[in-house]
Design a protein around this motif. Structure first.
Motif, PDB file in Angstrom:
ATOM      1  N   LEU A 101       4.539  -0.117   8.777  1.00 23.17           N
ATOM      2  CA  LEU A 101       3.753   0.908   8.262  1.00 23.17           C
ATOM      3  C   LEU A 101       4.458   2.062   7.961  1.00 23.17           C
ATOM      4  O   LEU A 101       5.773   2.570   9.221  1.00 23.17           O
ATOM      5  CB  LEU A 101       3.231   1.265   9.523  1.00 23.17           C
ATOM      6  CG  LEU A 101       2.229   2.572  10.298  1.00 23.17           C
ATOM      7  CD1 LEU A 101       1.577   2.331   8.944  1.00 23.17           C
ATOM      8  CD2 LEU A 101       1.796   2.406  10.992  1.00 23.17           C
ATOM      9  N   LEU A 132      -6.932  -3.801   9.400  1.00 19.25           N
ATOM     10  CA  LEU A 132      -5.573  -4.086  10.191  1.00 19.25           C
ATOM     11  C   LEU A 132      -5.435  -4.649  11.315  1.00 19.25           C
ATOM     12  O   LEU A 132      -4.400  -5.311  11.526  1.00 19.25           O
ATOM     13  CB  LEU A 132      -4.382  -2.507   9.660  1.00 19.25           C
ATOM     14  CG  LEU A 132      -4.810  -2.195   9.356  1.00 19.25           C
ATOM     15  CD1 LEU A 132      -3.757  -0.814   9.341  1.00 19.25           C
ATOM     16  CD2 LEU A 132      -3.611  -2.407   7.804  1.00 19.25           C
ATOM     17  N   LEU A 135       2.058  -6.900   4.564  1.00 22.80           N
ATOM     18  CA  LEU A 135       0.938  -5.376   4.287  1.00 22.80           C
ATOM     19  C   LEU A 135       2.414  -4.095   4.604  1.00 22.80           C
ATOM     20  O   LEU A 135       2.635  -4.055   5.438  1.00 22.80           O
ATOM     21  CB  LEU A 135      -0.181  -5.237   5.073  1.00 22.80           C
ATOM     22  CG  LEU A 135      -0.513  -4.297   4.855  1.00 22.80           C
ATOM     23  CD1 LEU A 135      -1.445  -4.478   3.106  1.00 22.80           C
ATOM     24  CD2 LEU A 135      -1.915  -4.280   5.454  1.00 22.80           C
ATOM     25  N   ILE A 151       2.944  -0.409   4.281  1.00 21.07           N
ATOM     26  CA  ILE A 151       1.695   1.120   4.303  1.00 21.07           C
ATOM     27  C   ILE A 151       2.691   1.640   4.949  1.00 21.07           C
ATOM     28  O   ILE A 151       3.437   2.510   4.977  1.00 21.07           O
ATOM     29  CB  ILE A 151       0.700   0.608   5.132  1.00 21.07           C
ATOM     30  CG1 ILE A 151       0.091  -0.864   5.792  1.00 21.07           C
ATOM     31  CG2 ILE A 151       0.362   1.529   5.651  1.00 21.07           C
ATOM     32  CD1 ILE A 151      -0.801  -1.320   6.960  1.00 21.07           C
ATOM     33  N   ASP A 152       2.305   2.796   3.293  1.00 23.87           N
ATOM     34  CA  ASP A 152       3.503   3.869   3.173  1.00 23.87           C
ATOM     35  C   ASP A 152       1.963   5.418   3.244  1.00 23.87           C
ATOM     36  O   ASP A 152       1.802   5.713   2.122  1.00 23.87           O
ATOM     37  CB  ASP A 152       4.127   4.339   1.989  1.00 23.87           C
ATOM     38  CG  ASP A 152       4.857   5.851   1.836  1.00 23.87           C
ATOM     39  OD1 ASP A 152       5.551   5.935   2.520  1.00 23.87           O
ATOM     40  OD2 ASP A 152       6.139   4.902   1.064  1.00 23.87           O
ATOM     41  N   PHE A 193       3.083  -6.719   9.423  1.00 20.97           N
ATOM     42  CA  PHE A 193       2.783  -5.277   8.665  1.00 20.97           C
ATOM     43  C   PHE A 193       4.382  -4.209   9.088  1.00 20.97           C
ATOM     44  O   PHE A 193       5.241  -4.792  10.057  1.00 20.97           O
ATOM     45  CB  PHE A 193       1.984  -3.841   9.785  1.00 20.97           C
ATOM     46  CG  PHE A 193       0.664  -4.669   9.925  1.00 20.97           C
ATOM     47  CD1 PHE A 193      -0.373  -4.460   8.799  1.00 20.97           C
ATOM     48  CD2 PHE A 193       0.132  -5.819  10.783  1.00 20.97           C
ATOM     49  CE1 PHE A 193      -1.949  -4.604   8.984  1.00 20.97           C
ATOM     50  CE2 PHE A 193      -1.452  -6.269  10.939  1.00 20.97           C
ATOM     51  CZ  PHE A 193      -1.881  -5.848   9.601  1.00 20.97           C
ATOM     52  N   THR A 233       5.256   6.200   8.708  1.00 19.44           N
ATOM     53  CA  THR A 233       4.076   7.370   9.049  1.00 19.44           C
ATOM     54  C   THR A 233       5.040   8.502   9.825  1.00 19.44           C
ATOM     55  O   THR A 233       5.676   8.140  10.389  1.00 19.44           O
ATOM     56  CB  THR A 233       2.847   6.807   9.425  1.00 19.44           C
ATOM     57  OG1 THR A 233       1.572   8.218  10.474  1.00 19.44           O
ATOM     58  CG2 THR A 233       2.740   6.433  10.951  1.00 19.44           C
ATOM     59  N   VAL A 237      -0.689   5.992   3.943  1.00 18.13           N
ATOM     60  CA  VAL A 237      -1.477   5.841   3.123  1.00 18.13           C
ATOM     61  C   VAL A 237      -2.807   6.002   4.308  1.00 18.13           C
ATOM     62  O   VAL A 237      -4.299   5.713   3.861  1.00 18.13           O
ATOM     63  CB  VAL A 237      -2.243   4.324   2.803  1.00 18.13           C
ATOM     64  CG1 VAL A 237      -0.838   4.029   1.695  1.00 18.13           C
ATOM     65  CG2 VAL A 237      -1.846   3.275   3.581  1.00 18.13           C
ATOM     66  N   LEU A 238      -2.706   5.776   5.591  1.00 20.89           N
ATOM     67  CA  LEU A 238      -3.927   5.458   6.236  1.00 20.89           C
ATOM     68  C   LEU A 238      -4.244   7.964   6.894  1.00 20.89           C
ATOM     69  O   LEU A 238      -4.697   7.580   7.696  1.00 20.89           O
ATOM     70  CB  LEU A 238      -2.990   5.188   8.146  1.00 20.89           C
ATOM     71  CG  LEU A 238      -3.125   3.909   7.748  1.00 20.89           C
ATOM     72  CD1 LEU A 238      -2.681   3.257   8.713  1.00 20.89           C
ATOM     73  CD2 LEU A 238      -4.098   3.237   7.158  1.00 20.89           C
ATOM     74  N   CYS A 244     -10.350   1.448   8.695  1.00 25.45           N
ATOM     75  CA  CYS A 244      -8.714   0.582   8.201  1.00 25.45           C
ATOM     76  C   CYS A 244      -8.104  -0.085   9.190  1.00 25.45           C
ATOM     77  O   CYS A 244      -7.496  -0.925   9.197  1.00 25.45           O
ATOM     78  CB  CYS A 244      -7.949   1.733   7.901  1.00 25.45           C
ATOM     79  SG  CYS A 244      -8.888   2.527   6.050  1.00 25.45           S
ATOM     80  N   PHE A 256      -7.650   0.518  -0.760  1.00 27.04           N
ATOM     81  CA  PHE A 256      -7.004  -0.016   0.369  1.00 27.04           C
ATOM     82  C   PHE A 256      -7.625  -1.454   0.622  1.00 27.04           C
ATOM     83  O   PHE A 256      -7.396  -2.845   1.005  1.00 27.04           O
ATOM     84  CB  PHE A 256      -7.819   0.907   1.882  1.00 27.04           C
ATOM     85  CG  PHE A 256      -7.398   0.567   2.989  1.00 27.04           C
ATOM     86  CD1 PHE A 256      -5.737   0.733   3.632  1.00 27.04           C
ATOM     87  CD2 PHE A 256      -8.101  -0.294   4.143  1.00 27.04           C
ATOM     88  CE1 PHE A 256      -5.813  -0.124   4.501  1.00 27.04           C
ATOM     89  CE2 PHE A 256      -7.568  -0.979   4.530  1.00 27.04           C
ATOM     90  CZ  PHE A 256      -6.848  -0.745   5.207  1.00 27.04           C
ATOM     91  N   LEU A 289       1.248  -0.865   0.177  1.00 24.05           N
ATOM     92  CA  LEU A 289      -0.151  -0.392   0.206  1.00 24.05           C
ATOM     93  C   LEU A 289       0.858   1.316   0.018  1.00 24.05           C
ATOM     94  O   LEU A 289       1.037   1.721   0.896  1.00 24.05           O
ATOM     95  CB  LEU A 289      -0.786  -0.037   0.872  1.00 24.05           C
ATOM     96  CG  LEU A 289      -2.235  -1.637   1.319  1.00 24.05           C
ATOM     97  CD1 LEU A 289      -3.179  -0.747   2.201  1.00 24.05           C
ATOM     98  CD2 LEU A 289      -2.740  -0.708   0.261  1.00 24.05           C
TER      99      LEU A 289
END
Length: 425
Positions: free
Chosen positions: A226, A214, A193, A195-196, A224, A228, A198-199, A210, A182, A117
Motif C-alpha cells: 500500500l 480488502l 494486490l 495499491i497506489d 498487499f 498512501t 487509490v483509496l 473498499c 477497483f 491498482l
C-alpha cells in the motif's frame, strides 16, 4: 492419523509463511532530459542486438537513481506500507513489481497472480463501454471469459454503475472509472494486490466498501503493498512498512515506528518547527487594534514545550498587544495533520465554548488550557486567528508543531483519557 494432522498443520503454516514477493537489491535509473533519454534507449537496444553487455550499474550523464539497492520480502497474507515523500521511488517500485518496467539491476521474484491498482481506470479503453472494458481488463489480469461472466454482476454491483454500464468509459466521471477499476481488480482474488493512492478516491461509502473488501481478501491470503500519504491508512491496514527517501531504503519495521520516523524527518527538513515557539514581527499598521506577537505551547510551570505529548496537559499561549480595549474577542484554532490528507483534525473557538474574551489595552496573553493533548503522534499545522463578530484582527496561517507519545497509541485517530476499575456485584 496423528501424522496426517501434523502434515496438514505444517502445510498450512508453510502456506501462511510463503514468500510471494522477493525484491533483491533492485535499482532503477532515469534520465530527466527527453532527447538524452531517447538516445540512451537507442544505445541500449543496439548493445542488446550486437550481444554486448550494458553497464546498468553506472549512471550516465543526466541520469539519476529513482531506486538504489532496495530489498525486502512480502509473505502471503501480509500488508506492507511504502512510506516516503513525493519522488522517493514508491510508484517506481510498484511498477517494477507489477512488471510494467524492468529494473536496471537486481531481481524481483513474484509468485502468483498480481493485480496492480497503480492508477484506477488507467487500463481502460475510453471508446469501449464499461461492459466491454470489464471483459478486456479482467482478461488481462488472467481470468478466462467463463469466469468473468460469473463475476460480471458482482463487479457491476460493487462499482454501482448499472445505469452507465453500456456507455463509453470516456463519458464516466473519474469516480465512476475508479470504482469500476477497483471492482475489476479485487474480484479476481489476486495473490498480491498493489495499491497506489487509490483509496483516496471516491466518497466515504465507497472507501468503506473498499476497506471491507480488502479485509476479506487478506483473510483469504492476499498480500498487499500500500502506498498512501495518509498515515492512518497505513497504520490501520499494514503491519509493517518501509521508508524510502530519494530512492534509498532508509528503514523498515513495524508500521508505527516507520510512520513516526518519516514524520520526524518532515520536521527536521524544515517542514515543521521543533522550537515550540513562534515569534512574529511587529505590525506597522495598528488600525485594527489587536496584533499577535507570539505563539507557543507551555506546560503548567510556564516552560515552553518543544513538542506536545499525547495524553499530557498543555497550554496554547497566544501573546498579543491590544491598542485599545476590546470587549468581545473570538480566538479560533484550526488544526490539520501535515502528514495526512490535509483534512481538518480539530476546530476550536472561544465563542463556541461561550467564552467572551475581554482584552484590555496593552500586552496580554490568551491561554487555552488542554487538560490532556488528544492528538496522536504526528506533525500538525494550525491556523490561529483573533476576530470579533465583524472583522479579523490578526491571524497566523501556519503554526507548525509536533506531537510525540510516551504511551502506546498505535492505530488511534485521537487519544481518549480513561480509568479502569473493577466493581464488585
Amino acid at each position: 492419523m496423528i501424522a496426517e494432522l501434523k502434515n496438514k498443520i505444517i502445510a498450512t503454516q508453510n502456506k501462511d509463511s510463503e514468500v510471494v514477493i522477493s525484491v533483491e537489491e533492485v535499482s532503477k535509473k532515469f534520465c530527466r532530459d527527453l532527447k538524452q533519454s531517447l538516445f540512451y534507449g537507442v544505445q541500449d537496444i543496439a548493445t542488446d542486438l550486437i550481444g554486448g553487455r550494458r553497464k546498468s550499474q553506472y549512471l550516465r550523464s543526466g541520469e539519476f537513481w529513482a531506486l538504489k539497492d532496495v530489498g525486502f520480502q512480502l509473505r502471503r497474507g501480509e500488508a506492507l506500507g511504502l512510506v516516503g515523500a513525493n519522488g522517493s521511488g514508491k510508484s517506481t517500485l510498484l511498477r517494477i513489481i507489477s512488471g510494467l518496467i524492468k529494473p536496471d539491476t537486481g531481481i524481483v521474484k513474484v509468485k502468483g497472480r498480481v493485480a496492480p491498482l497503480i492508477a484506477l481506470g488507467a487500463g481502460f479503453n475510453p471508446i469501449l463501454t464499461g461492459r466491454e472494458n470489464i471483459y478486456a481488463n479482467m482478461s488481462i489480469l488472467g481470468l478466462p471469459t467463463k469466469k468473468i461472466k460469473k463475476l460480471f454482476d458482482d463487479v457491476v454491483d460493487f462499482a454501482e454503475i448499472w445505469e452507465a454500464i453500456d456507455a463509453p468509459v470516456q463519458t464516466y466521471s473519474s469516480g465512476m472509472a475508479a470504482r469500476l477499476g477497483f471492482a475489476c481488480a479485487v474480484h479476481i482474488e489476486p495473490d498480491v494486490l498493489l495499491i497506489d493512492e487509490v483509496l483516496a478516491v471516491g466518497d466515504v461509502k465507497f472507501k468503506m466498501k473498499c476497506h471491507q473488501r480488502l479485509a476479506k481478501l487478506r483473510e483469504k491470503g492476499t498480500a498487499f503493498i500500500l502506498v498512501t500519504h495518509n498515515p492512518h491508512s497505513t497504520l490501520n491496514v499494514c503491519d509493517s512498512a518501509i521508508y524510502l527517501k530519494k530512492g534509498q531504503l532508509i528503514q523498515s519495521g513495524e508500521s508505527e515506528v516507520i510512520i513516526r520516523k518519516y514524520e520526524e524527518d518532515l520536521c527536521l527538513n524544515g517542514v515543521g518547527s521543533t522550537t515550540g515557539i513562534m515569534v512574529l514581527p511587529r505590525k506597522q499598521n495598528d488600525d485594527l487594534g489587536l496584533d499577535i506577537l507570539s505563539l507557543s505551547f507551555r506546560d503548567e510551570h510556564n516552560h515552553v514545550l518543544p513538542h506536545l505529548l499525547t495524553g499530557e496537559p498543555a497550554y496554547l499561549c497566544v501573546e498579543c498587544i491590544a491598542h485599545k480595549p476590546i470587549n468581545n474577542t473570538n480566538l479560533g484554532v484550526q488544526i490539520k495533520s501535515l502528514s495526512g490528507e490535509n483534512d481538518l483534525v480539530l476546530y476550536l473557538t472561544s465563542t463556541s465554548d461561550q467564552c467572551k474574551l475581554k482584552i484590555p489595552r496593552g500586552k496580554v496573553e490568551i491561554r487555552m488550557k488542554m487538560p490532556y493533548c488528544g492528538l496522536v503522534p504526528g506533525v500538525y499545522t494550525s491556523k490561529i486567528y483573533l476576530r470579533d463578530g465583524i472583522r479579523t484582527f490578526d491571524s497566523v496561517e501556519a503554526f507548525r508543531f509536533t506531537v510525540k507519545a510516551n504511551r502506546n497509541t498505535s492505530k488511534c485517530l485521537f487519544y481518549q483519557p480513561r480509568e479502569w476499575e473493577i466493581v464488585l456485584k
